[in-house]
Design a protein around this motif. Structure first.
Motif, PDB file in Angstrom:
ATOM      1  N   LEU A  46       0.846  -1.189   0.000  1.00  0.00           N
ATOM      2  CA  LEU A  46       0.000   0.000   0.000  1.00  0.00           C
ATOM      3  C   LEU A  46       0.882   1.239   0.000  1.00  0.00           C
ATOM      4  CD1 LEU A  46      -2.932   1.069   0.200  1.00  0.00           C
ATOM      5  CD2 LEU A  46      -2.633   1.096   2.685  1.00  0.00           C
ATOM      6  N   ASP A  53      -0.986  -3.971   3.290  1.00  0.00           N
ATOM      7  CA  ASP A  53      -0.256  -4.792   2.332  1.00  0.00           C
ATOM      8  C   ASP A  53      -0.929  -6.164   2.198  1.00  0.00           C
ATOM      9  OD1 ASP A  53       1.420  -2.640   2.384  1.00  0.00           O
ATOM     10  OD2 ASP A  53       3.088  -3.673   3.359  1.00  0.00           O
ATOM     11  N   ALA A  95      -0.946   1.616  -4.945  1.00  0.00           N
ATOM     12  CA  ALA A  95      -0.185   0.462  -4.447  1.00  0.00           C
ATOM     13  C   ALA A  95       0.987   0.209  -5.377  1.00  0.00           C
ATOM     14  CB  ALA A  95      -1.071  -0.777  -4.363  1.00  0.00           C
TER      15      ALA A  95
END
Length: 225
Positions: free
Chosen positions: A173, A204, A220
Protein backbone atom coordinates in the motif's frame (compact mmCIF):
# COMPACT_ATOMS: atom_id res chain seq x y z
CA UNK A 1 100.01 11.21 -60.92
CA UNK A 2 98.45 7.87 -60.09
CA UNK A 3 98.29 8.91 -56.39
CA UNK A 4 96.32 12.01 -57.29
CA UNK A 5 93.83 9.99 -59.30
CA UNK A 6 93.46 7.54 -56.44
CA UNK A 7 92.67 10.28 -53.93
CA UNK A 8 90.29 11.87 -56.45
CA UNK A 9 88.37 8.65 -56.91
CA UNK A 10 88.18 8.12 -53.18
CA UNK A 11 86.83 11.64 -52.74
CA UNK A 12 84.14 11.06 -55.36
CA UNK A 13 83.18 7.75 -53.74
CA UNK A 14 83.01 9.38 -50.29
CA UNK A 15 80.82 12.18 -51.68
CA UNK A 16 78.42 9.65 -53.25
CA UNK A 17 78.21 7.68 -49.98
CA UNK A 18 77.54 10.92 -48.06
CA UNK A 19 74.73 11.89 -50.48
CA UNK A 20 73.13 8.43 -50.10
CA UNK A 21 73.24 8.72 -46.28
CA UNK A 22 71.71 12.23 -46.39
CA UNK A 23 68.99 11.05 -48.78
CA UNK A 24 68.20 8.10 -46.50
CA UNK A 25 67.93 10.35 -43.44
CA UNK A 26 65.73 12.88 -45.26
CA UNK A 27 63.47 10.06 -46.50
CA UNK A 28 63.07 8.73 -42.95
CA UNK A 29 62.22 12.21 -41.65
CA UNK A 30 59.50 12.63 -44.28
CA UNK A 31 58.06 9.21 -43.43
CA UNK A 32 57.80 10.13 -39.74
CA UNK A 33 56.11 13.43 -40.55
CA UNK A 34 53.53 11.82 -42.84
CA UNK A 35 52.74 8.88 -40.53
CA UNK A 36 49.12 9.16 -39.32
CA UNK A 37 48.25 9.35 -35.61
CA UNK A 38 46.52 6.00 -35.01
CA UNK A 39 45.13 7.05 -31.61
CA UNK A 40 43.67 10.23 -33.05
CA UNK A 41 41.96 8.30 -35.86
CA UNK A 42 40.54 5.79 -33.36
CA UNK A 43 39.15 8.60 -31.20
CA UNK A 44 37.56 10.23 -34.26
CA UNK A 45 35.97 6.94 -35.34
CA UNK A 46 34.65 6.36 -31.80
CA UNK A 47 33.10 9.83 -31.66
CA UNK A 48 31.48 9.25 -35.05
CA UNK A 49 29.98 5.94 -33.86
CA UNK A 50 28.64 7.51 -30.63
CA UNK A 51 27.10 10.41 -32.56
CA UNK A 52 25.46 7.99 -35.00
CA UNK A 53 24.00 5.91 -32.13
CA UNK A 54 22.63 9.03 -30.39
CA UNK A 55 21.07 10.25 -33.65
CA UNK A 56 19.48 6.83 -34.28
CA UNK A 57 18.09 6.65 -30.73
CA UNK A 58 16.65 10.16 -31.02
CA UNK A 59 15.05 9.32 -34.38
CA UNK A 60 13.48 6.16 -32.92
CA UNK A 61 11.93 8.15 -30.04
CA UNK A 62 10.57 10.74 -32.45
CA UNK A 63 9.13 8.00 -34.65
CA UNK A 64 7.47 6.31 -31.65
CA UNK A 65 5.98 9.63 -30.52
CA UNK A 66 4.57 10.31 -33.98
CA UNK A 67 2.35 7.19 -33.69
CA UNK A 68 0.50 8.57 -30.64
CA UNK A 69 -3.23 9.28 -30.94
CA UNK A 70 -3.94 12.53 -29.10
CA UNK A 71 -6.92 13.64 -27.01
CA UNK A 72 -10.26 13.72 -28.81
CA UNK A 73 -13.35 11.66 -29.62
CA UNK A 74 -12.98 8.97 -32.25
CA UNK A 75 -15.39 6.69 -34.08
CA UNK A 76 -13.92 3.21 -33.99
CA UNK A 77 -13.74 1.68 -37.44
CA UNK A 78 -13.82 5.12 -39.10
CA UNK A 79 -11.30 7.36 -37.34
CA UNK A 80 -9.28 4.64 -35.63
CA UNK A 81 -9.09 0.88 -36.05
CA UNK A 82 -10.75 -1.56 -33.69
CA UNK A 83 -8.32 -3.38 -31.41
CA UNK A 84 -6.29 -3.01 -28.24
CA UNK A 85 -4.60 0.24 -27.26
CA UNK A 86 -2.19 1.32 -24.53
CA UNK A 87 -3.18 4.66 -23.01
CA UNK A 88 -0.90 7.05 -21.08
CA UNK A 89 -2.26 9.85 -18.88
CA UNK A 90 -0.82 13.34 -19.27
CA UNK A 91 -1.57 14.59 -15.79
CA UNK A 92 -5.02 13.24 -14.86
CA UNK A 93 -6.94 11.62 -17.70
CA UNK A 94 -10.33 10.20 -18.59
CA UNK A 95 -11.45 7.57 -21.09
CA UNK A 96 -14.94 6.59 -22.19
CA UNK A 97 -16.38 4.20 -24.77
CA UNK A 98 -19.99 4.65 -25.85
CA UNK A 99 -22.40 2.81 -28.16
CA UNK A 100 -23.42 6.03 -29.93
CA UNK A 101 -22.88 9.79 -29.95
CA UNK A 102 -26.06 10.77 -28.06
CA UNK A 103 -24.19 11.58 -24.87
CA UNK A 104 -26.72 9.58 -22.81
CA UNK A 105 -25.48 7.74 -19.74
CA UNK A 106 -27.19 4.60 -21.01
CA UNK A 107 -24.89 4.65 -24.06
CA UNK A 108 -21.67 4.34 -22.03
CA UNK A 109 -20.01 0.96 -22.45
CA UNK A 110 -17.21 1.74 -19.97
CA UNK A 111 -15.34 4.71 -18.56
CA UNK A 112 -12.38 5.24 -16.25
CA UNK A 113 -10.38 8.00 -14.60
CA UNK A 114 -6.60 7.81 -14.99
CA UNK A 115 -4.39 8.95 -12.14
CA UNK A 116 -1.38 11.14 -12.77
CA UNK A 117 1.44 9.46 -14.75
CA UNK A 118 -0.43 6.16 -15.05
CA UNK A 119 -1.44 3.98 -17.98
CA UNK A 120 -4.07 1.44 -18.95
CA UNK A 121 -5.04 -0.93 -21.73
CA UNK A 122 -8.38 -0.77 -23.55
CA UNK A 123 -9.89 -2.93 -26.27
CA UNK A 124 -12.22 -1.05 -28.63
CA UNK A 125 -14.85 -2.48 -30.99
CA UNK A 126 -16.17 -1.27 -34.33
CA UNK A 127 -19.00 1.26 -34.02
CA UNK A 128 -18.01 2.50 -30.57
CA UNK A 129 -17.26 6.17 -29.88
CA UNK A 130 -14.12 6.56 -27.83
CA UNK A 131 -13.38 9.70 -25.82
CA UNK A 132 -9.80 10.43 -24.76
CA UNK A 133 -9.12 13.34 -22.39
CA UNK A 134 -5.84 14.33 -20.72
CA UNK A 135 -4.13 11.34 -22.29
CA UNK A 136 -2.63 9.87 -25.45
CA UNK A 137 -2.66 6.32 -26.76
CA UNK A 138 -0.92 3.90 -29.09
CA UNK A 139 -1.88 0.63 -30.78
CA UNK A 140 -0.25 -2.00 -28.57
CA UNK A 141 2.10 -3.05 -31.38
CA UNK A 142 3.56 0.48 -31.51
CA UNK A 143 3.39 1.46 -27.83
CA UNK A 144 6.39 2.21 -25.61
CA UNK A 145 7.25 -0.32 -22.91
CA UNK A 146 5.68 0.09 -19.46
CA UNK A 147 8.20 -2.17 -17.75
CA UNK A 148 9.78 0.02 -15.02
CA UNK A 149 13.57 0.31 -15.19
CA UNK A 150 13.85 0.36 -11.38
CA UNK A 151 11.68 -2.76 -11.01
CA UNK A 152 8.94 -0.92 -9.07
CA UNK A 153 5.45 -1.28 -10.54
CA UNK A 154 3.12 1.59 -9.61
CA UNK A 155 -0.29 2.92 -10.74
CA UNK A 156 -1.36 1.41 -14.03
CA UNK A 157 -2.54 -1.71 -15.82
CA UNK A 158 0.03 -4.39 -16.67
CA UNK A 159 -0.32 -7.37 -18.96
CA UNK A 160 0.96 -10.47 -17.19
CA UNK A 161 3.60 -12.28 -19.21
CA UNK A 162 4.41 -9.16 -21.22
CA UNK A 163 4.86 -6.30 -18.75
CA UNK A 164 5.25 -8.33 -15.56
CA UNK A 165 6.04 -12.05 -15.11
CA UNK A 166 3.38 -14.44 -13.82
CA UNK A 167 3.73 -15.42 -10.17
CA UNK A 168 3.03 -14.33 -6.61
CA UNK A 169 3.71 -10.74 -5.54
CA UNK A 170 3.54 -8.70 -2.37
CA UNK A 171 1.29 -5.68 -2.96
CA UNK A 172 2.49 -2.73 -0.90
CA UNK A 173 0.00 0.00 0.00
CA UNK A 174 1.50 3.31 -1.10
CA UNK A 175 -1.39 5.81 -1.09
CA UNK A 176 -1.07 8.68 1.39
CA UNK A 177 -4.83 8.39 1.94
CA UNK A 178 -4.33 4.85 3.25
CA UNK A 179 -6.55 3.33 0.54
CA UNK A 180 -5.53 1.43 -2.55
CA UNK A 181 -7.12 -0.79 -5.18
CA UNK A 182 -6.06 -3.90 -7.08
CA UNK A 183 -7.84 -5.76 -9.87
CA UNK A 184 -7.10 -8.81 -11.99
CA UNK A 185 -9.06 -9.26 -15.22
CA UNK A 186 -9.10 -11.68 -18.13
CA UNK A 187 -8.81 -8.96 -20.79
CA UNK A 188 -8.84 -5.18 -21.33
CA UNK A 189 -12.52 -4.90 -22.38
CA UNK A 190 -13.55 -3.30 -19.06
CA UNK A 191 -16.46 -5.74 -18.96
CA UNK A 192 -17.53 -6.56 -15.39
CA UNK A 193 -17.65 -10.24 -16.32
CA UNK A 194 -13.94 -10.09 -17.21
CA UNK A 195 -12.92 -9.33 -13.61
CA UNK A 196 -11.23 -12.29 -11.94
CA UNK A 197 -10.72 -10.58 -8.58
CA UNK A 198 -10.57 -7.08 -7.13
CA UNK A 199 -10.02 -5.57 -3.70
CA UNK A 200 -9.90 -2.22 -1.91
CA UNK A 201 -6.65 -2.17 0.06
CA UNK A 202 -6.09 -0.79 3.54
CA UNK A 203 -2.91 -2.77 4.18
CA UNK A 204 -0.26 -4.79 2.33
CA UNK A 205 -1.35 -8.09 0.81
CA UNK A 206 -0.23 -10.90 -1.51
CA UNK A 207 -1.55 -11.71 -4.97
CA UNK A 208 -0.89 -14.40 -7.59
CA UNK A 209 -1.33 -13.52 -11.26
CA UNK A 210 -1.31 -15.78 -14.31
CA UNK A 211 -0.09 -15.48 -17.91
CA UNK A 212 -2.46 -13.44 -20.08
CA UNK A 213 -4.23 -11.69 -17.20
CA UNK A 214 -4.28 -7.93 -16.67
CA UNK A 215 -3.22 -6.50 -13.30
CA UNK A 216 -4.36 -3.02 -12.24
CA UNK A 217 -2.69 -1.12 -9.39
CA UNK A 218 -3.97 2.10 -7.81
CA UNK A 219 -2.31 3.60 -4.75
CA UNK A 220 -0.18 0.46 -4.45
CA UNK A 221 3.11 -0.88 -5.74
CA UNK A 222 5.07 -4.06 -6.40
CA UNK A 223 8.84 -4.18 -5.90
CA UNK A 224 10.57 -6.80 -8.03
CA UNK A 225 14.20 -5.89 -7.26
Amino acid sequence: MKKGLKFGCLGIIALIVLMVIIGFLVGNDEEVIDKPDVNQESATDSNAINTKEETTESAEKEEAGSHAIKAGTYKVGTDIEAGEYLIFSEGFGYIEAAKDSTGNLESIVFNANLTEDSHTYATLSDGQYFKLQGAKMYPVTEAPSVIPEDGVYRDGMYRVGKDIPAGEYKIILESEAGMGYIEVSKDSSYDLESIVTNENLQADTYLTVQEGQYLTLQGAKIETK
